[in-house]
Structure formats: C-alpha cells, structure tokens
Design a protein around this motif. Structure first.
Motif, mmCIF file in Angstrom:
data_model
loop_
_atom_site.group_PDB
_atom_site.id
_atom_site.type_symbol
_atom_site.label_atom_id
_atom_site.label_comp_id
_atom_site.label_asym_id
_atom_site.label_seq_id
_atom_site.Cartn_x
_atom_site.Cartn_y
_atom_site.Cartn_z
ATOM 1 N N LYS A 1 0.883 -1.177 0.000
ATOM 2 C CA LYS A 1 0.000 0.000 0.000
ATOM 3 C C LYS A 1 0.917 1.222 0.000
ATOM 4 O O LYS A 1 2.028 1.166 0.539
ATOM 5 C CB LYS A 1 -0.872 -0.057 1.273
ATOM 6 C CG LYS A 1 -1.703 1.185 1.524
ATOM 7 C CD LYS A 1 -2.988 1.189 0.720
ATOM 8 C CE LYS A 1 -3.759 2.513 0.876
ATOM 9 N NZ LYS A 1 -4.277 3.037 -0.388
ATOM 10 N N SER A 2 0.473 2.327 -0.581
ATOM 11 C CA SER A 2 1.347 3.502 -0.652
ATOM 12 C C SER A 2 1.635 4.040 0.752
ATOM 13 O O SER A 2 0.738 4.210 1.575
ATOM 14 C CB SER A 2 0.706 4.601 -1.499
ATOM 15 O OG SER A 2 0.609 4.163 -2.823
ATOM 16 N N ASN B 1 -13.044 3.925 -5.319
ATOM 17 C CA ASN B 1 -12.477 4.107 -3.976
ATOM 18 C C ASN B 1 -11.979 5.523 -3.794
ATOM 19 O O ASN B 1 -11.561 6.182 -4.748
ATOM 20 C CB ASN B 1 -11.339 3.110 -3.727
ATOM 21 C CG ASN B 1 -9.988 3.689 -4.131
ATOM 22 O OD1 ASN B 1 -9.338 4.410 -3.354
ATOM 23 N ND2 ASN B 1 -9.580 3.422 -5.371
ATOM 24 N N ALA B 2 -12.033 5.962 -2.550
ATOM 25 C CA ALA B 2 -11.339 7.188 -2.147
ATOM 26 C C ALA B 2 -10.860 6.924 -0.721
ATOM 27 O O ALA B 2 -11.415 7.431 0.243
ATOM 28 C CB ALA B 2 -12.258 8.395 -2.214
ATOM 29 N N MET B 3 -9.846 6.073 -0.638
ATOM 30 C CA MET B 3 -9.283 5.730 0.674
ATOM 31 C C MET B 3 -8.546 6.937 1.257
ATOM 32 O O MET B 3 -8.585 7.175 2.457
ATOM 33 C CB MET B 3 -8.287 4.574 0.548
ATOM 34 C CG MET B 3 -8.788 3.384 -0.253
ATOM 35 S SD MET B 3 -9.754 2.268 0.732
ATOM 36 C CE MET B 3 -8.521 1.632 1.792
ATOM 37 N N GLY B 4 -7.837 7.649 0.386
ATOM 38 C CA GLY B 4 -7.145 8.856 0.844
ATOM 39 C C GLY B 4 -5.790 8.588 1.475
ATOM 40 O O GLY B 4 -5.403 9.261 2.426
ATOM 41 N N LEU B 5 -5.076 7.608 0.921
ATOM 42 C CA LEU B 5 -3.703 7.308 1.342
ATOM 43 C C LEU B 5 -3.557 6.993 2.838
ATOM 44 O O LEU B 5 -2.627 7.490 3.489
ATOM 45 C CB LEU B 5 -2.773 8.475 0.964
ATOM 46 C CG LEU B 5 -2.627 8.743 -0.541
ATOM 47 C CD1 LEU B 5 -2.283 10.195 -0.805
ATOM 48 C CD2 LEU B 5 -1.553 7.855 -1.136
ATOM 49 N N PRO B 6 -4.469 6.200 3.417
ATOM 50 C CA PRO B 6 -4.283 5.847 4.832
ATOM 51 C C PRO B 6 -3.022 4.985 4.976
ATOM 52 O O PRO B 6 -2.801 4.081 4.183
ATOM 53 C CB PRO B 6 -5.538 5.026 5.156
ATOM 54 C CG PRO B 6 -5.961 4.453 3.850
ATOM 55 C CD PRO B 6 -5.570 5.465 2.797
ATOM 56 N N ASN C 1 4.218 6.742 -6.275
ATOM 57 C CA ASN C 1 2.813 7.027 -6.550
ATOM 58 C C ASN C 1 2.683 8.494 -6.937
ATOM 59 O O ASN C 1 2.640 9.373 -6.076
ATOM 60 C CB ASN C 1 1.946 6.685 -5.332
ATOM 61 C CG ASN C 1 0.467 6.846 -5.637
ATOM 62 O OD1 ASN C 1 0.097 7.576 -6.562
ATOM 63 N ND2 ASN C 1 -0.380 6.179 -4.876
ATOM 64 N N CYS D 1 -2.309 8.934 -7.553
ATOM 65 C CA CYS D 1 -3.553 8.810 -6.779
ATOM 66 C C CYS D 1 -4.451 9.986 -7.190
ATOM 67 O O CYS D 1 -4.007 11.129 -7.166
ATOM 68 C CB CYS D 1 -3.251 8.840 -5.274
ATOM 69 S SG CYS D 1 -4.774 8.777 -4.304
ATOM 70 N N PRO D 2 -5.711 9.701 -7.596
ATOM 71 C CA PRO D 2 -6.496 10.759 -8.256
ATOM 72 C C PRO D 2 -7.325 11.649 -7.339
ATOM 73 O O PRO D 2 -8.070 12.480 -7.833
ATOM 74 C CB PRO D 2 -7.423 9.949 -9.168
ATOM 75 C CG PRO D 2 -7.665 8.688 -8.424
ATOM 76 C CD PRO D 2 -6.394 8.400 -7.648
ATOM 77 N N HIS D 3 -7.252 11.470 -6.020
ATOM 78 C CA HIS D 3 -8.234 12.187 -5.212
ATOM 79 C C HIS D 3 -7.701 12.647 -3.858
ATOM 80 O O HIS D 3 -8.435 12.659 -2.884
ATOM 81 C CB HIS D 3 -9.475 11.288 -5.002
ATOM 82 C CG HIS D 3 -9.107 9.904 -4.561
ATOM 83 N ND1 HIS D 3 -9.365 8.794 -5.318
ATOM 84 C CD2 HIS D 3 -8.459 9.464 -3.475
ATOM 85 C CE1 HIS D 3 -8.908 7.735 -4.699
ATOM 86 N NE2 HIS D 3 -8.349 8.121 -3.578
ATOM 87 N N ASN E 1 -2.992 4.098 -12.849
ATOM 88 C CA ASN E 1 -3.729 4.201 -11.591
ATOM 89 C C ASN E 1 -5.215 4.330 -11.935
ATOM 90 O O ASN E 1 -5.607 4.211 -13.095
ATOM 91 C CB ASN E 1 -3.228 5.406 -10.788
ATOM 92 C CG ASN E 1 -3.402 5.218 -9.280
ATOM 93 O OD1 ASN E 1 -4.475 4.804 -8.819
ATOM 94 N ND2 ASN E 1 -2.386 5.516 -8.512
ATOM 95 N N THR E 2 -6.051 4.579 -10.953
ATOM 96 C CA THR E 2 -7.508 4.616 -11.179
ATOM 97 C C THR E 2 -7.927 5.885 -11.935
ATOM 98 O O THR E 2 -7.224 6.896 -11.929
ATOM 99 C CB THR E 2 -8.235 4.562 -9.831
ATOM 100 O OG1 THR E 2 -7.708 5.583 -8.974
ATOM 101 C CG2 THR E 2 -8.038 3.221 -9.161
ATOM 102 N N GLY F 1 -11.555 7.083 -7.337
ATOM 103 C CA GLY F 1 -10.886 6.482 -8.489
ATOM 104 C C GLY F 1 -11.563 5.172 -8.843
ATOM 105 O O GLY F 1 -11.839 4.341 -7.981
HETATM 106 O O1 RRO Z 1 -5.378 5.455 -1.067
HETATM 107 C C1 RRO Z 1 -6.103 5.721 -2.039
HETATM 108 O O2 RRO Z 1 -7.201 6.266 -1.921
HETATM 109 C C2 RRO Z 1 -5.689 5.427 -3.422
HETATM 110 C C3 RRO Z 1 -4.406 5.466 -3.887
HETATM 111 BR BR1 RRO Z 1 -2.959 5.728 -2.774
HETATM 112 C C4 RRO Z 1 -4.130 5.307 -5.272
HETATM 113 O O3 RRO Z 1 -2.997 5.361 -5.763
HETATM 114 N N1 RRO Z 1 -5.180 5.107 -6.087
HETATM 115 C C5 RRO Z 1 -6.441 5.043 -5.631
HETATM 116 O O4 RRO Z 1 -7.372 4.848 -6.432
HETATM 117 N N2 RRO Z 1 -6.683 5.191 -4.295
#
Ligand code: RRO
Length: 315
Positions: A61-62, A85-90, A138, A141-143, A203-204, A225
């Motif tokens: 994971k990033s 997804n929009a995890m937001g780099l957790p 990375n 990441c689009p968001h 990426n997404t 993304g």
């Molecule tokens: O963590 C994310 O929301 C995320 C990442 Br780092 C990414 O590179 N691409 C993505 O769709 N989500």
C-alpha cells in the motif's frame, strides 16, 4: 551420446519456452504477475499471503512520511464493472512500515515499496530510509490534495521527483502514472528522463457515484478512483502507447482479472502485470493467471518475449 545431448537440448528449450521467470523493471521475478499497490499490501501478513499464493512480486500500500487516517467513509463502493475508492492514502508512516516489509521479505519474493510524498524532498527522505527491493512512486492517486496526480500531472515534477529518488537508492525505481491526463506518454518520457527503471500504467480513473434516494455523492470524499474491468481497455491503450514510445519497460495494471486479460496486456507491450481489484475474488487469482498464461504459451508454442508487444508487430 548424441541422443542424450539432443534430449538435453530439447528439455532446455522446452523449459525456457515455458518459463515465466525473467526480468521485470530491473527485478528478477519467478513470474511477471504482481500484487498491485493498495489492495492487500497494508500489512506484512497480507503481503506474505499474496507472495505465498504465487505472486511474482508484491507491491505495498502507498506509504508516506507521516501517519494518515485517510478520507472519511464510505471509502469504497461497488459500481457496475468495478470499484470506486477514495481511501485517501491511509498508512502508518514509513517508520512504522519497515517491519511489515521485513516480514514479507522472508518469503524470498521481492517486495516493492509504493511511496508518496508532497514534494521531491519527502520522496527522497522516504526512499533513503525504507529498505525494499524496489520503489514504486505514486504520482497518480487521483483524489488526495497535495499528493499523487496533483504532482504527477506535470511532466517537470514527474522528472524531478523520479530523479530525487533515483539519486538516493540503488534499487529499481518504477513510476506509477495517471491516466487522468491528455497525454500519458509525455508523463512516461518525463519518468524516463528522471532515470526511472520502468513505468507502471495505470492508476484509477477519476470518477463518482450518487445515491439517488438521498441525492448525495456516495463516497465520503465525493469523488474517487475507478478500478476493475471497466478501465481495462483504457489501461491497454496506455500500455500500448507507452511501450511504443519509451525505451524503459512498461508494467500494466488496470482491470486485469484473468489470464486472457494478462495475455492482452502483454501483447500491448507490458513486461509485467499487476493485479488489484480482481483479488476481491480471492488469492487463487495468481495461480489461475500463471497457469492459464503457461498453457497459452504452450498451446501457441511461443515465449513470453515473443508475446510481448505482439499486437504492435502484427500491424
Ligand atoms: O489510497 C487511495 O485512496 C488510493 C491510492 Br494511494 C491510489 O494510488 N489510487 C487510488 O485509487 N486510491
């Protein structure tokens, strides 16, 4: 004597023809099918599990400089043909994550650290401190404000960030590119000028979904993304264009679920492929793909090398 050496030669040729092992982005892999960043690479145990399930290498994971909680939920929603997804780099920050990489490395399968930062200095700080078999930057990441494609949309920044890591480490450096751009090849050239050993595409795709009962966006971050089968044709086109223009290898990712998708991506020019969203089906996907790919090569009597970029050569 002659017949023994002939059978040895036939065995040697057959073995090499059917072998999936080889160099991908500067790493020697047992097969070119990898765990993509993000999906399961959040802990040493899940990275180890993917390695044991047959992945040729695993991408984490990033990971950033400081711990982050990520975006508010919902962070993942299923849509037609994929996931949004929009995890937001957790992530726990690189200082906490080294131990997870060490656990995964015990499998003997190469571990690639996906890293992000808000500027070249952060990227170089993380890459000089983390020990991994390769780095995937990375820049896509689009968001997430200040990170990912907010830097990776600009070729000059892609080049500077790549150089800032390449100057610090003595392992391969891959750059994960965004499809949310008018011309991904320009971003690929920038990574190449910065000294990248490979680019990873894609990426997404920036996307959103709306709850029609509530009249509100579903994701906590409003947009996110898109991954999964819907984006595969976009990824194939990006890989095709990048591999036609760059001198460095291209690693394909985006909607690959089956061995047939993998063959298609390699025919487009990919040296390796990464599996992300398809892992929601289970870890068997690695064996399914490697077995299917091997049977295909055998049936067609061709090598991986001959398969790579075939769609371009047929024109
Ligand atoms: O963590 C994310 O929301 C995320 C990442 Br780092 C990414 O590179 N691409 C993505 O769709 N989500």
């Amino acid at each position: 004597m002659l017949s023994i050496s002939n059978s040895f030669i036939s065995f040697y040729l057959l073995f090499h023809m059917l072998s999936l092992s080889g160099q991908v982005g500067g790493l020697k892999l047992r097969n070119p099918i990898m765990l993509a960043a993000g999906v399961l690479g959040t802990s040493g145990a899940s990275l180890k599990r993917a390695a044991k399930a047959g992945a040729g290498c695993v991408v984490t994971k990033s990971i950033g400089r400081d711990p982050r909680d990520g975006h508010p939920g919902p962070t993942v929603v299923q849509v037609d043909c994929g996931l949004l997804n929009a995890m937001g780099l957790p992530n726990p920050g690189y200082k906490e994550f080294q131990e997870e990489i060490n656990i995964a490395k015990l499998t003997g399968v190469p571990v690639v650290a996906s890293i992000f930062g808000s500027d070249p200095k952060e990227f170089s700080e993380i890459s000089s401190a983390l020990r991994a078999d390769a780095f995937e930057l990375n820049l896509s990441c689009p968001h997430t404000e200040c990170y990912g494609d907010e830097l990776g949309r600009y070729p000059e920044l892609v080049e500077i960030v790549t150089r800032s890591v390449k100057d610090r480490v003595d392992v391969p450096v891959w750059v994960k590119l965004t499809p949310n751009t008018a011309d991904i090849v320009q971003l690929g050239f920038a990574a190449q000028r910065g000294g990248a050993d490979a680019v990873v595409a894609i990426n997404t795709l920036r996307a959103m979904a709306i709850d029609i009962e509530m009249g509100t966006p579903i994701l906590g971050n409003i947009f996110g993304g898109l991954s999964g089968p819907a984006i595969k044709p976009v990824a194939v086109k990006c890989v095709y264009d990048l591999s036609a223009n760059l001198d460095i290898p291209v690693i394909g990712v985006g909607g690959i679920s089956t061995w047939e998708d993998t063959v298609e991506m390699i025919m487009a020019g990919a040296q390796g492929v990464q599996i992300g969203t398809a892992l929601y089906r289970g870890y068997e996907v690695f064996h399914d793909i490697t077995n299917g790919l091997l049977s295909y090569l055998e049936r067609k009597s061709i090598t991986l090398e001959q398969l790579r970029g075939m769609a371009r050569r047929q024109l």
